[in-house]
Design a protein around this motif. Structure first.
Motif, PDB file in Angstrom:
ATOM      1  N   ASP A 164       0.869  -1.182   0.000  1.00  0.00           N
ATOM      2  CA  ASP A 164       0.000   0.000   0.000  1.00  0.00           C
ATOM      3  C   ASP A 164       0.903   1.228   0.000  1.00  0.00           C
ATOM      4  N   PRO A 165       1.351   1.652  -1.169  1.00  0.00           N
ATOM      5  CA  PRO A 165       2.392   2.684  -1.185  1.00  0.00           C
ATOM      6  C   PRO A 165       1.844   4.101  -1.016  1.00  0.00           C
ATOM      7  N   TYR A 166       2.656   4.952  -0.382  1.00  0.00           N
ATOM      8  CA  TYR A 166       2.401   6.400  -0.390  1.00  0.00           C
ATOM      9  C   TYR A 166       3.772   7.075  -0.379  1.00  0.00           C
ATOM     10  N   VAL A 167       3.796   8.367  -0.646  1.00  0.00           N
ATOM     11  CA  VAL A 167       5.077   9.074  -0.716  1.00  0.00           C
ATOM     12  C   VAL A 167       5.138  10.108   0.404  1.00  0.00           C
ATOM     13  N   LEU A 168       6.250  10.105   1.117  1.00  0.00           N
ATOM     14  CA  LEU A 168       6.454  11.060   2.213  1.00  0.00           C
ATOM     15  C   LEU A 168       7.573  12.001   1.780  1.00  0.00           C
ATOM     16  N   VAL A 169       7.336  13.300   1.898  1.00  0.00           N
ATOM     17  CA  VAL A 169       8.348  14.271   1.479  1.00  0.00           C
ATOM     18  C   VAL A 169       8.721  15.135   2.674  1.00  0.00           C
ATOM     19  N   GLN A 170      10.028  15.265   2.927  1.00  0.00           N
ATOM     20  CA  GLN A 170      10.473  16.124   4.031  1.00  0.00           C
ATOM     21  C   GLN A 170      11.329  17.239   3.469  1.00  0.00           C
ATOM     22  N   PHE A 171      11.028  18.468   3.895  1.00  0.00           N
ATOM     23  CA  PHE A 171      11.805  19.596   3.388  1.00  0.00           C
ATOM     24  C   PHE A 171      11.782  20.704   4.432  1.00  0.00           C
ATOM     25  N   ALA A 172      12.954  21.187   4.781  1.00  0.00           N
ATOM     26  CA  ALA A 172      13.082  22.320   5.713  1.00  0.00           C
ATOM     27  C   ALA A 172      12.294  22.080   6.991  1.00  0.00           C
ATOM     28  N   GLY A 173      12.368  20.856   7.513  1.00  0.00           N
ATOM     29  CA  GLY A 173      11.735  20.583   8.795  1.00  0.00           C
ATOM     30  C   GLY A 173      10.242  20.351   8.710  1.00  0.00           C
ATOM     31  N   GLN A 174       9.668  20.322   7.488  1.00  0.00           N
ATOM     32  CA  GLN A 174       8.238  20.029   7.385  1.00  0.00           C
ATOM     33  C   GLN A 174       8.041  18.725   6.640  1.00  0.00           C
ATOM     34  N   LYS A 175       6.908  18.072   6.897  1.00  0.00           N
ATOM     35  CA  LYS A 175       6.628  16.803   6.221  1.00  0.00           C
ATOM     36  C   LYS A 175       5.322  16.930   5.455  1.00  0.00           C
ATOM     37  N   GLY A 176       5.262  16.318   4.270  1.00  0.00           N
ATOM     38  CA  GLY A 176       4.003  16.240   3.540  1.00  0.00           C
ATOM     39  C   GLY A 176       3.868  14.830   3.017  1.00  0.00           C
ATOM     40  N   LYS A 177       2.636  14.302   2.924  1.00  0.00           N
ATOM     41  CA  LYS A 177       2.538  12.977   2.336  1.00  0.00           C
ATOM     42  C   LYS A 177       1.344  12.873   1.414  1.00  0.00           C
ATOM     43  N   THR A 178       1.466  11.977   0.429  1.00  0.00           N
ATOM     44  CA  THR A 178       0.368  11.768  -0.508  1.00  0.00           C
ATOM     45  C   THR A 178      -0.628  10.812   0.131  1.00  0.00           C
ATOM     46  N   SER A 179      -1.696  10.554  -0.601  1.00  0.00           N
ATOM     47  CA  SER A 179      -2.662   9.565  -0.119  1.00  0.00           C
ATOM     48  C   SER A 179      -2.057   8.166  -0.295  1.00  0.00           C
ATOM     49  N   VAL A 180      -2.648   7.181   0.367  1.00  0.00           N
ATOM     50  CA  VAL A 180      -2.159   5.802   0.253  1.00  0.00           C
ATOM     51  C   VAL A 180      -2.932   5.119  -0.873  1.00  0.00           C
ATOM     52  N   GLN A 181      -2.216   4.482  -1.798  1.00  0.00           N
ATOM     53  CA  GLN A 181      -2.885   3.698  -2.849  1.00  0.00           C
ATOM     54  C   GLN A 181      -2.932   2.253  -2.372  1.00  0.00           C
ATOM     55  N   LYS A 182      -4.123   1.777  -2.110  1.00  0.00           N
ATOM     56  CA  LYS A 182      -4.238   0.439  -1.512  1.00  0.00           C
ATOM     57  C   LYS A 182      -3.795  -0.637  -2.497  1.00  0.00           C
ATOM     58  N   SER A 183      -3.122  -1.646  -2.001  1.00  0.00           N
ATOM     59  CA  SER A 183      -2.620  -2.822  -2.725  1.00  0.00           C
ATOM     60  C   SER A 183      -2.427  -2.571  -4.217  1.00  0.00           C
ATOM     61  N   CYS A 184      -1.256  -2.000  -4.511  1.00  0.00           N
ATOM     62  CA  CYS A 184      -1.006  -1.636  -5.903  1.00  0.00           C
ATOM     63  C   CYS A 184       0.498  -1.579  -6.141  1.00  0.00           C
ATOM     64  N   TYR A 185       0.979  -2.364  -7.129  1.00  0.00           N
ATOM     65  CA  TYR A 185       2.407  -2.325  -7.433  1.00  0.00           C
ATOM     66  C   TYR A 185       2.756  -1.197  -8.402  1.00  0.00           C
ATOM     67  N   GLU A 186       1.729  -0.638  -9.074  1.00  0.00           N
ATOM     68  CA  GLU A 186       2.020   0.480  -9.975  1.00  0.00           C
ATOM     69  C   GLU A 186       1.106   1.635  -9.605  1.00  0.00           C
ATOM     70  N   PRO A 187       1.343   2.238  -8.447  1.00  0.00           N
ATOM     71  CA  PRO A 187       0.398   3.250  -7.955  1.00  0.00           C
ATOM     72  C   PRO A 187       0.422   4.507  -8.824  1.00  0.00           C
ATOM     73  N   ILE A 188      -0.758   5.116  -8.960  1.00  0.00           N
ATOM     74  CA  ILE A 188      -0.866   6.400  -9.651  1.00  0.00           C
ATOM     75  C   ILE A 188      -1.499   7.365  -8.658  1.00  0.00           C
ATOM     76  N   TRP A 189      -0.788   8.435  -8.324  1.00  0.00           N
ATOM     77  CA  TRP A 189      -1.328   9.376  -7.330  1.00  0.00           C
ATOM     78  C   TRP A 189      -1.900  10.629  -7.988  1.00  0.00           C
ATOM     79  N   ASN A 190      -1.111  11.238  -8.888  1.00  0.00           N
ATOM     80  CA  ASN A 190      -1.501  12.525  -9.481  1.00  0.00           C
ATOM     81  C   ASN A 190      -1.869  13.542  -8.385  1.00  0.00           C
ATOM     82  N   GLU A 191      -0.912  13.769  -7.475  1.00  0.00           N
ATOM     83  CA  GLU A 191      -1.145  14.737  -6.405  1.00  0.00           C
ATOM     84  C   GLU A 191       0.046  15.675  -6.330  1.00  0.00           C
TER      85      GLU A 191
END
Length: 1787
Positions: free
Chosen positions: A274-301
């Protein structure tokens, strides 16, 4: 320091281009630092004398085995928060919080001030890998009124990452202002400033404290902001949009068990991630939504960060994670370095990236529940396998703060974005990767003898696990696996796939093979003539242009680096004409640069080009073009004298090119090669895809494409650190080629010729497929001769501190060993090893130009257990074919030095030569005979033949044995009867035995000598070994410690030239004038007398009271200087010290200016194309401006302040007595072995060496003592009693020892058996204590020769902790020719602050020096002259005693000679002046990290001379008592705050509050002037502030307890500032703050004469106003403005105050006391305020009038009319019934 890429052999005349060994990836990151040890210490002919040729079928191997990243290192971050200014908010109680990562520390809270002064020091210690450290965010925030109950409100924060600090010069920011902003309110602008110092120290860094600039410069906040060079002061807010579209190639997470369990429960087979992407920059964190059970996730976020631009945080961390209920795990991590995707130049561009794929690497793709390499996925260390790739796009938009739609908070937002077109990242092409394994040797025996195979993967292709589930979007023809049966038929490859047309898509692994034994450590695989191949088809977006451009630049950089190494090599080995080679290198550079410009511009319009591609292309074009032009211009300026400087400049080009070559947008993933034994992954190698990428244009081709590369496989992950990772897991020779399938025709071109392809048999008519193995038909037979001569500076592998080294040589599948030499670090094997019948495959000519490499490993033989690895190096042999002649120029080969590496560190050098001789048709008869000195004793061991071994001559080595010091115990027993053995090249000498080390550790016989045959070439001299043994009872010997002197060059005695004596016939007269004569300029002027007498004028200027001129000048400057006539009685040692510190600062500044000036000049030279005139003119003009002596201050006698140890200035005082550290114990396995060596030191041998060629005509002096050899005139070494006087002035920047971030330091001194602990005089809670103490210690040389000065931290309970200590070798100082016993003062005085300290007067010292040096003189003549040898000095001859009487004396004359002693011929050297030295303090547990510094000096007096005068009094100045009286007369134009409830008038009830900074408790208020309607207030009120003040430091001294629980008072030093505030008094609510002014008592604007002239300018534009100091002016009266900040954060005027400041000393204040307020004594009269006594009576009437008439006029009318109406209605209702009745009844 990693020595990168050395190489040799320029003598190969056949156009051979020597190749080099790559260093680690470090070069690629632009961290390649030039430099290296000085030429004296090395004569490395090469790391390898690898010679390659144009045919170049082999590429250069990589010598370093260990991954450099990921290993934890010690870091110490120190932050000093000095003060804050202009904090936004009214009357706040601020404190500062310093936060690094998770650690927080707070300063104390300061009450009611907007400009608090803290001066608090914090230290954070970390032990983490560099990447982790540099990504940590350092955050400074100011919090307002925080206490136990409430968390306080945030005023503003400032953040930057640690990497930014570390990349600063000296790794620090010093006295800079951090600008605070409120992250919640980004349109709010600046919220204030914090002034701080921040430094990051890694182990082994030295920190230089920059010189203190003067206060006024630092108060210019805008000019001193805490930002790196090149960042604009006004940073704007920006939005960072990171679009995340999709990911692919995620590793399969379904281990069979888990999948089956899930299938059982859920009933279907889902993707288990269940992949999602976590981004950290300058002490802040942002994350995308979680794509449930998917080996080729598409987020478009897209994730939106709001942060300042340019950001002070360099990297954005993008992590792909798998969401899980229990714990999320990282799948892969990618770091975006903003420096790579933006450019701050004029034509620069904002950070931009993509849309592009980024590849993520991490642990292996096999999924296990417990992943042992999990941290690789977190981005620590080098990934060992491809994990996934992510399609992202980054853009930055600068915000316009005025626009209304801007959100004011910086929270991270997540938004959706539209889908991206398939072709946006480029057209998908089919790539083809081919590899052939030509050899697999040196396979570690530990792996076991199970069958071994190799697997090659590129991205997610070629991996066993992903075999079936290939992403199908790649436009592949047909499905995955082809027919089952067919796959069965194709044996011998573990998993293959077929295309429809029958072409195999991949054979990714070699067939398994059982390894064969090579020797006791290694196996090899028996490939012999059959070489297995692999090939993989894969589909990627075609972004080759990016890689091509990077390759061209890399190519240029490689050539440049080779060339520079060549030049440095020529300089090191002292060959001729390095400048010619450098010109050639620059010529080549400028040509390659112009070539790049023509190549890089192609295929501009291919699909998938991003904005970054276009911008980077522009950037690369302009940068490369400018480098080319500069190189061209530089070429013409290279002269013999400037070679070194120009190399430095060329190194800068190299760094720049390496930076440009780093391509941030990936395309094809890297290739991984894994060795698999019995299904278990053992070791890997990672090959960047660009290095093997093919292009039809040679410059664009990767450096290893179509070449045979030697690769050493490494252990993955953490296990690869340290010794485990140093053993080679396997050495493979592999040929790789990567390109588009349609370019395939040439892919076998680069292989050694003479092979046949073996293909998989497929039916007839099948298209040609790549071979699965190659069979070589041609083989050549060779004999390899290895001439192992010697090695030096090897690693100490045994506990004795020595090793038993032997070398093991590997070539092809054979290996041989040299003999083992016991107990040495500098073995001379002198051995020839012959490898018979070496079979090599391929054509003879190719092998001649390009032989395989030889690997040499050094081991330490142990009696039990396995031999221990000591280092490794590579070499290429010189090849002779059967038909060539064995003779010059190539044969016999020369011995050369090869650098040995152990892990990433150098571990010595090896002197050897290698030749590979082809055995022709006649067999061995044609080979040159092996002729060497036949040594019967050595049996079968062949010595190195005559033509190769060096030519020897006879040298005599004389050894001065002085003594042994600081010997530690050996095996718990003390050393009692030591002796020193000296050995060099097999010969040696032993010292006399020391009968009782405790009683006298010196040797009785001073000089001994021995003769030895050494090579003529000094670079080949063997090391000299010093070993100390302890002679125990029964004839046993124990080794105490040893030292190998690797270079004897500094000890070679070279007879003086005959010509050198010519000058001694002339007489030089040096005139030192004390009175300046008119007509003399400040600089030295030289007047010629006649041919033989030269007069040199040296001026010492004394602005005494006689110098009227100087004073008049100063008067014009304004009336600030009044202490001009120096009152001698006022001056003390501290005046001298502070004056000297000021001089030091100015000198340092001048040096810096000159340095930057010369750098500008270099840049100008290059820009001018060689016209240096401009540059030079500029420099001359500046010089007078920075002359450190032209001060506008009275001349004090000064001393010399050294910002470092005295030793470093005087070459460790080893002018004739050298100290050799003795080592024992095993060497450290740490990165930096020299740090570990500290613990291995077991003592010192003191002595010296002198070597010279033996010849008959040795010049002999008359007084020559033959016993002493070359060591004439040295003192005897009998015990001598001395008095040591240690002066400790102060310590700075101590490491805090207590929880509160402070320490309570005191001094401890140890010398021999004497120990002094000055515990009762500890200084409470101070990290910069002023000690001002002197200690006298009696001692005896040689027993007590090391003085240790330590600083301890006093603790009430428990033991005191050591903060740091420094050790001083007193003996070398005592015996040094520089006379370091007692510094020579700059002037001779018999009384006063500059009294002469030495018991010997200057005349006596001079007489002794002349006698010792056998000089003629001194002859004192009339008219103030003195003659020594042939120099004449002049100086005044009068001196004043205490009573002011003048006497005649020669002392000044003698002192003048001493100050110019270095000019005396033959024996002259600089004498140590009167000085203060600054020594770093170290702590044994934290080696290499400075714990603070101590300023001190040491005087040594021999007891047999006259007793010295009592010690100087340097006790700290006591602060002087002062009293400041401030009379507040009136105020005016104070803003009116209250509206009167009744009268509605604006008014204020004014009072004024005042205090001295730091003494808030002592704040005083005037009485209240009620009801001021005009803002005028009359007070006639007096504040009285007593305070203690240090004139020299301009600080107020306060002693107070820090808290209720503090044990003792702490002393604070605070700038003298007076705060005045104006308030509005309220009865029931809190008083309102109206305005304030802070007056710096040392420099504040003069008050205005009238209220009208008083403006806000006096505060906002302080710098331009004339300033005064209350300490000079004593009494000042005037008007000053009160200011406060309005809503827009601007200052506004809120009132004016007429005040009188009067400063009295403590005594004066006692004599004329005054009362506070208007009290007695000396009361002030009552102010004439408007009469308010009848107010209570008049007020109601007034109020009613006001209410009725003014404010509520209409309301009153309305109410009255309404009342009338009501009355009428009421009357009507009241009278109506009666009236009605009347009417009705008709009454």
């Amino acid at each position: 320091m990693k020595r990168s890429k050395h190489r040799g052999h320029k003598e190969d005349r056949n156009g051979d281009e020597p190749a080099i060994l790559e260093t680690e990836d470090l070069d690629r990151q632009g961290m390649f630092m030039g430099g290296g040890p000085d030429p004296d210490t090395i004569s490395l002919a090469s790391v390898t004398a690898v010679t390659t040729n144009v045919s170049n079928k082999r590429s250069k191997p990589d010598i370093k085995m260990e991954p450099s990243s990921g290993r934890p290192v010690d870091y110490q971050i120190s932050v000093t928060v000095i003060e804050a200014r202009q904090l936004v908010g009214l009357n706040m109680d601020p404190m500062v919080c310093v936060e690094i990562g998770e650690d927080k520390k707070y300063t104390s809270m300061k009450e009611s001030t907007n400009c608090p002064y803290y001066n608090e020091y914090f230290v954070f210690d970390f032990h983490v890998p560099p990447d982790v450290m540099f990504d940590k965010i350092l955050k400074l925030s100011v919090i307002h009124s925080k206490n136990l109950l409430r968390s306080g409100t945030l005023v503003g924060t400032f953040k930057l990452d640690v990497g930014t600090i570390y990349s600063q010069p000296e790794h620090q920011f010093y006295h800079k202002w951090a600008l605070l902003i409120d992250p919640e309110d980004i349109s709010g602008g600046c919220k204030g400033y914090i002034k701080c110092d921040i430094a990051v120290v890694a182990k082994g860094d030295t920190i230089k404290t920059p010189h203190k600039a003067n206060e006024s410069e630092e108060d210019d906040i805008e000019g001193n902001l805490l930002i790196p060079e090149g960042v604009p002061a006004e940073r704007q807010w920006a939005r960072y949009y990171l679009k995340i579209y999709k990911a692919e190639g995620l590793p399969r997470m379904n281990t069979s068990i888990m999948a089956n369990v899930k299938k059982a429960f859920i009933g279907e087979n889902k993707d288990l991630v269940d992949p999602y992407v976590l981004v950290q920059f300058a002490g802040q964190k942002g994350k995308t939504s979680v794509q449930k059970s998917c080996y080729e996730p598409i987020w478009n976020e897209q994730i939106v960060f709001t942060e300042m631009f340019p950001p002070l945080c360099k990297r954005m961390k993008i992590q792909l994670r798998d969401s899980d209920k229990v714990n999320d795990v990282a799948i892969g991590t990618h770091f975006l370095d903003l420096r790579n995707i933006s450019n701050d130049g004029d034509k620069g561009f904002l950070p931009t990236l993509g849309p592009a794929w980024v590849n993520m690497y991490g642990s292996t793709r096999t999924y296990t529940l417990m992943d042992e390499y999990q941290e690789l996925n977190e981005g620590l260390g080098e990934g060992v396998s491809f994990r996934a790739r992510l399609l992202i796009n980054l853009s930055v938009e600068i915000l316009d703060p005025s626009s209304p739609d801007i959100t004011s908070s910086t929270d991270v937002q997540l938004e959706g974005v539209s889908n991206i077109a398939e072709t946006a990242t480029g057209k998908v092409e089919e790539f083809f990767l081919f590899g052939s394994f030509l050899e697999a040797t040196m396979i570690d025996r530990k792996i076991g003898d199970k069958p071994i195979n190799f697997e090659v993967t590129i991205g997610y292709y070629g991996n066993e696990i992903d075999g079936a589930a290939r992403p199908n979007t790649k436009g592949k023809k047909g499905g995955g696996d082809g027919d089952e049966e067919e796959t069965e038929l194709i044996h011998n490859s573990s998993e293959e796939e077929m295309d429809d047309d029958g072409d195999l898509t991949s054979v990714a692994t070699t067939p398994p093979m059982k390894p064969v034994i090579t020797d006791r450590n290694y196996f090899h695989l028996p490939y012999f003539e059959r070489k297995p191949c692999i090939y993989i088809k894969s589909w990627w977006q075609d972004q080759r242009r990016r890689l091509y451009n990077a390759n061209i630049i890399d190519n240029i950089a490689d050539k440049l680096e080779d060339g520079l190494n060549d030049v440095q090599e020529i300089i090191k080995t002292e060959k001729t004409y390095p400048e010619r080679r450098l010109r050639g290198v620059l010529e080549e550079l400028s040509q390659s640069c112009s070539q790049f410009l023509s190549l890089a511009n192609k295929d501009q319009n291919s699909s998938g080009r991003t904005k970054l591609d276009r911008e980077r292309l522009k950037l690369c074009m302009s940068e490369v073009e400018s480098i080319g032009q500069q190189a061209k211009a530089m070429r013409s300026q290279v002269k013999k004298s400037t070679v070194r400087d120009k190399i430095k400049l060329a190194q800068n080009f190299l760094t720049k090119l390496r930076f440009l070559a780093d391509e941030p947008q990936h395309s094809v993933p890297d290739v991984f090669i894994w060795m698999i034994s019995n299904g278990k992954r053992i070791a890997y190698a990672r090959v960047p895809s660009k290095d093997i990428l093919y292009s039809s244009i040679e410059e664009e081709t990767g450096k290893d494409c179509g070449k045979v590369k030697t690769i050493f496989l490494r252990i993955p992950g953490k296990k690869g650190f340290g010794p485990a990772g140093w053993t080679v897991q396997s050495k493979i020779e592999i040929y790789l080629w990567l390109g588009l399938t349609r370019q395939r025709k040439d892919y076998l071109k680069g292989l050694p010729n003479g092979f046949e392809e073996n293909k998989l048999s497929k039916g007839p008519g099948m298209p040609c497929s790549p071979p699965i193995s190659l069979t070589y038909m041609m083989k050549q037979i060779f004999q390899l001769r290895v001439h192992m001569y010697q090695a030096r500076s090897l690693f100490a592998a045994d506990s004795t501190g020595l090793s038993d080294p032997f070398a093991r040589i590997f070539f092809s599948t054979q290996s041989q060993v040299t003999e083992i030499l016991p107990e040495t670090l500098c073995p001379t094997w002198d051995q020839l090893l012959v490898f018979e019948n070496v079979e090599l495959f391929g054509e003879a000519t190719e092998l001649r130009d390009d032989p395989p490499i030889i690997v040499i490993e050094l081991y330490d033989q142990d009696t039990v257990g396995k031999a221990e690895f000591m280092g490794r190096t590579f070499a290429k042999p010189v090849v002779k074919m059967a038909d060539e002649h064995y003779g010059p120029p190539r044969f016999p080969p020369q011995l050369e030095y090869y650098q040995i590496y152990r892990g990433n560190c150098t571990a010595g050098e090896m002197l050897a030569a290698f030749e590979l001789l082809q055995i022709g048709p006649n067999g061995k008869a044609d080979l040159p005979p092996i002729d060497g000195p036949t040594d019967m004793e050595r049996g079968p061991i062949l010595p190195v033949p005559l033509g190769i071994r060096p030519v020897l001559s006879k040298y005599r080595i004389e050894v001065l044995f002085w003594g042994l010091r600081d010997l530690k115990r050996v095996n718990l027993a003390q050393v009692d009867r030591p002796r020193v053995d000296i050995e060099c090249a097999g010969k040696g000498v032993q010292s006399a035995l020391i009968p009782n080390y405790k009683k006298n550790p010196n040797f009785s016989t001073l000089v001994k000598w021995f003769e030895v045959d050494l090579p003529e070439n000094e670079l080949l001299h063997p090391p000299l070994n010093i070993r100390v043994v302890d002679c125990r009872a029964f004839g046993r010997y124990t080794l105490v410690g040893s030292n190998a002197v690797t270079t004897l060059r500094r000890f070679i005695y070279r007879a003086k030239d005959k010509q050198a004596n010519n000058w001694s016939t002339t007489e030089e007269i040096i005139v030192v004038n004390i009175e300046p004569e008119p007509g003399f300029k400040k600089m030295d002027t030289v007047v010629k007398l006649d041919s033989c007498d030269t007069v040199v004028k040296v001026e010492v200027r004394k602005d005494d009271d006689k110098d009227g001129k100087g004073r008049k000048k100063k008067r014009k400057k304004g009336d600030e200087i009044e202490e001009d006539e120096l009152d001698e009685s006022m001056l003390d040692w501290w005046s001298k010290y502070f004056a000297s510190i000021e001089t030091l600062t100015e000198v340092l500044k001048a040096q810096e200016a000159a340095l930057s000036d010369s750098e500008d000049k270099d840049d100008m030279d290059i820009a001018d194309g060689g016209g240096t005139k401009k540059g030079k003119g500029k420099k001359k003009k500046e010089k007078p401006g920075i002359d450190p002596f032209e001060k506008k201050k009275p001349k004090l006698d000064e001393l010399k302040v050294y910002p470092k140890e005295l030793e470093s200035e005087f070459d460790n005082f080893e002018d004739w007595l050298h100290s050799f550290n003795l080592f024992r114990g095993k060497g450290g396995d740490d990165e930096d072995q020299n740090m570990m060596d500290e613990d291995r030191i077991v003592g010192k041998f003191k002595g010296s060496l002198c070597m010279y060629k033996v010849s008959d005509d040795m010049p002999r002096d008359m007084s020559f003592d033959s016993n002493m050899g070359m060591f004439q005139n040295i003192p005897h070494n009998d015990p001598i009693n001395i008095l040591v006087r240690i002066y400790v002035i102060r310590a700075t920047d101590l490491h805090p020892a207590d929880i509160n971030g402070k320490a309570d330091p005191y001094i401890a001194i140890r010398l021999g058996k004497t120990e002094i602990k000055d515990k009762e005089n500890y200084i409470s809670k101070q990290l910069n204590p002023l000690f001002g103490k002197s200690f006298d210690v009696e001692a005896t040389f040689p027993m007590d020769s090391t003085l240790t000065v330590s600083i301890y931290d006093w603790d009430l309970v428990g033991t005191d902790d050591l903060i740091g200590e420094t050790k001083i070798d007193l003996e070398n100082r005592f015996y040094s020719k520089h006379r370091a016993t007692c510094g020579v003062a700059c002037n001779y005085a018999v009384h006063g602050y500059n009294v002469w300290r030495d018991p010997m007067k200057p005349t006596q010292i001079l007489a002794k020096l002349c006698k010792d040096g056998k000089l003629d003189g001194p002859h004192y003549g009339p008219a103030g002259r003195v003659k020594v040898e042939n120099r004449v000095f002049m100086a005044p001859t009068e001196i004043e005693d205490e009573n002011g009487l003048k006497k005649q004396t020669d002392e000044h004359l003698a002192l003048t000679v001493l100050k110019h002693w270095e000019e005396i011929p033959r024996v002259g050297c600089k004498l140590v002046p009167e000085h203060v030295e600054t020594r770093p303090l170290h702590h044994p547990d934290k080696p290499g990290i400075e714990q603070g510094r101590i300023e001190m000096w040491v005087d040594i007096f021999p007891k047999d001379m006259t007793a010295p005068a009592p010690a100087l009094d340097i006790s700290p100045r006591k602060p002087k008592k002062f009293e400041l009286r401030v009379i507040i007369w009136n105020t005016d134009e104070v803003v009116l705050e209250d509206d009167d409830i009744f009268t509605g008038e604006k008014s204020s009830d004014i009072f004024v509050r005042g205090w001295l900074k730091g003494q808030q408790e002592d704040k005083q208020d005037t009485d209240v002037h009620y009801h001021s309607i005009t803002g005028e207030g009359n007070f006639n009120w007096r504040f009285v502030y007593p305070f203690d003040y240090l004139m020299a430091e301009e600080k107020i001294v306060i002693s107070k307890k820090e808290s209720m629980f503090a044990w003792d008072e702490t002393e604070y030093k605070i700038p003298a500032r007076l705060n005045l505030q104006v308030w509005d008094a309220d009865h029931f609510s809190a008083d309102d703050f109206l305005g304030a002014i802070e007056i710096d008592l040392n420099r504040f604007p003069r008050g205005a004469k009238t209220a009208k002239q008083c403006t806000i300018e006096m505060v906002t534009n302080e710098a331009e106003m004339p300033t005064v100091s209350i300490f000079k002016q004593k009494r000042i009266k005037g008007w000053w403005p009160f200011v406060a900040r309005n809503e827009d954060d601007e200052f506004e005027l809120t009132g004016k105050v007429e005040a009188e400041l009067h400063l009295l000393t403590g005594e004066e204040a006692e004599r004329s006391p005054v009362g506070e307020g208007r009290n007695e004594p000396d009361p002030l009269e009552k102010p004439n305020r408007p009469d308010t006594s009848l107010l209570w009576f008049l007020t109601p009437l007034k109020a009613i009038q006001n209410l009725v008439c003014n404010q509520y006029k209409w309301l009153t009318i309305k109410i009255v009319s309404a009342l009338l109406l009501l009355a009428m209605l009421a009357l009507f209702l009241y009278s109506m019934p009666g009236y009605m009745v009347k009417k009705m009844l008709g009454a």
